[in-house]
Design an enzyme around this catalytic site. Structure first.
Site, PDB file in Angstrom:
ATOM      1  N   ARG A  78      46.908  32.556  35.823  1.00  0.00           N
ATOM      2  CA  ARG A  78      45.947  33.348  35.038  1.00  0.00           C
ATOM      3  C   ARG A  78      46.396  34.796  35.113  1.00  0.00           C
ATOM      4  NH1 ARG A  78      41.415  36.421  35.937  1.00  0.00           N
ATOM      5  NH2 ARG A  78      39.695  36.172  34.461  1.00  0.00           N
ATOM      6  N   LYS A 115      45.741  41.903  41.209  1.00  0.00           N
ATOM      7  CA  LYS A 115      44.725  41.952  42.281  1.00  0.00           C
ATOM      8  C   LYS A 115      45.114  42.942  43.378  1.00  0.00           C
ATOM      9  CE  LYS A 115      42.222  37.885  41.045  1.00  0.00           C
ATOM     10  NZ  LYS A 115      41.852  36.500  41.264  1.00  0.00           N
TER      11      LYS A 115
HETATM   12  N1  HH2 Z   1      39.987  35.804  39.052  1.00  0.00           N
HETATM   13  C1  HH2 Z   1      39.129  36.594  38.385  1.00  0.00           C
HETATM   14  C2  HH2 Z   1      38.219  36.027  37.483  1.00  0.00           C
HETATM   15  N2  HH2 Z   1      38.200  34.712  37.237  1.00  0.00           N
HETATM   16  N3  HH2 Z   1      39.057  32.544  37.634  1.00  0.00           N
HETATM   17  C3  HH2 Z   1      39.899  31.735  38.290  1.00  0.00           C
HETATM   18  N4  HH2 Z   1      39.886  30.411  38.053  1.00  0.00           N
HETATM   19  N5  HH2 Z   1      40.794  32.225  39.213  1.00  0.00           N
HETATM   20  C4  HH2 Z   1      40.865  33.553  39.507  1.00  0.00           C
HETATM   21  O1  HH2 Z   1      41.690  33.951  40.367  1.00  0.00           O
HETATM   22  C5  HH2 Z   1      39.977  34.453  38.829  1.00  0.00           C
HETATM   23  C6  HH2 Z   1      39.065  33.900  37.883  1.00  0.00           C
HETATM   24  C7  HH2 Z   1      39.118  38.073  38.616  1.00  0.00           C
HETATM   25  O2  HH2 Z   1      40.006  38.760  37.759  1.00  0.00           O
HETATM   26  P1  HH2 Z   1      39.568  39.498  36.357  1.00  0.00           P
HETATM   27  O3  HH2 Z   1      38.904  38.551  35.445  1.00  0.00           O
HETATM   28  O4  HH2 Z   1      40.723  40.155  35.772  1.00  0.00           O
HETATM   29  O5  HH2 Z   1      38.512  40.551  36.785  1.00  0.00           O
HETATM   30  P2  HH2 Z   1      36.975  40.559  36.436  1.00  0.00           P
HETATM   31  O6  HH2 Z   1      36.356  39.397  37.083  1.00  0.00           O
HETATM   32  O7  HH2 Z   1      36.501  41.855  36.982  1.00  0.00           O
HETATM   33  O8  HH2 Z   1      36.815  40.452  34.973  1.00  0.00           O
END
Ligand code: HH2
Length: 267
Positions: free
Chosen positions: A240, A204
């Site tokens: 995660r 992040k």
């Molecule tokens: N962060 C993201 C997405 N989903 N779910 C939970 N429970 N906690 C988090 O911190 C979280 C999440 C964002 O990261 P990422 O999936 O890598 O990015 P994107 O949403 O662009 O796919």
């Protein structure tokens, strides 16, 4: 928890996973690397991201879950805020509903109770399109704790079993760098709420913003590991992450140093 994004515009994996086959191969690689949970998302929640409709989202994730289900014993979670996508995912074999809106959609809590799945209730201020515009809190840790307690209460009231509920502070979701750091420093208070806590800090932006380098998301492994270790030390139940093998290694070494890991006698 290993991250599997099947969105065309995700910030860290964007465009890398081609179609169902590529996503399934990625999921199996995360499984081999040591992930206990595979988290599949079909809608990007990156700051500024535009929503997708349920049909498109389901079309991205359901074939991946159906194909992956018989190939791995790992738990599969679906990262969605849409009840209809969550229902389809559970029918396709998913185990956990990871909802960044903490079951805010009409009927979501009732559906979670009906499905009998585990649910991750995450804190977010605002919505992805605008959440980073001007996040404001008087006391971010207290407010996030109060929100998570209230959402857990709503889930319980709807009939979700206590042992199925996870909490997540939502690092990067409507938070400045200072807010993210305050939450990471205060994780023990969230853990003390009495539910398993999931921490998502991997790759992040706050990592780049503390002057640690890593302008590109893929260059944030060191900072991601630091956050995962801090989370584990504070007692979170899962992290995660994108870099599963490296995170498993870091957590195993930390556990061994603290005397609660399995240490091979070979060396
Ligand atoms: N962060 C993201 C997405 N989903 N779910 C939970 N429970 N906690 C988090 O911190 C979280 C999440 C964002 O990261 P990422 O999936 O890598 O990015 P994107 O949403 O662009 O796919």
């Amino acid at each position: 928890m290993g991250v599997m994004n099947v969105t065309p515009d995700s910030f860290s994996d964007g465009g890398r996973l081609e179609g169902v086959e590529g996503a399934v191969a990625h999921g199996l690689a995360l499984d081999r690397a040591g992930a206990d949970i595979l988290d599949i998302g079909g809608e990007s929640t990156r700051p500024g991201a535009r929503p997708v409709n349920a049909e498109d989202e389901a079309g991205r994730v359901l074939p991946v879950i159906r194909t992956l289900r018989p190939l791995t014993p790992r738990r599969i979670s679906i990262d969605t805020c849409k009840p209809e996508v969550a229902r389809g995912a559970m029918e396709a074999g998913a185990d956990i509903w990871n909802d960044v809106t903490a079951l805010a959609a009409p009927g979501a809590a009732d559906l979670a109770a009906e499905l009998g799945c585990e649910v991750v209730l995450m804190h977010m201020q605002g919505e992805p399109r605008t959440m980073q515009a001007a996040p404001q809190y008087e006391d971010v840790l207290a407010e996030v704790c109060a929100f998570l307690e209230a959402r857990a209460g709503a889930a319980l009231a709807a009939g979700v079993a206590r042992e199925k509920i996870w909490l997540d502070p939502g690092i990067g979701f409507g938070k400045t760098v200072a807010h993210n750091l305050a939450l990471l420093a205060g994780l023990e208070r969230i853990v003390a709420l009495g539910f398993p806590v999931l921490l998502g800090a991997s790759r992040k932006r706050f990592i780049a913003a503390v002057g640690a380098g890593g302008m590109l998301a893929s260059d944030r492994l060191g900072g991601s590991l630091a956050a995962a270790l801090a989370g584990a030390q504070a007692g979170v139940a899962a992290v995660r992450v994108h870099d599963v093998a490296e995170t498993v290694q870091a957590l195993r070494v930390q556990a061994a140093i603290l005397g609660d890991g399995e240490v091979s006698p070979a060396r």
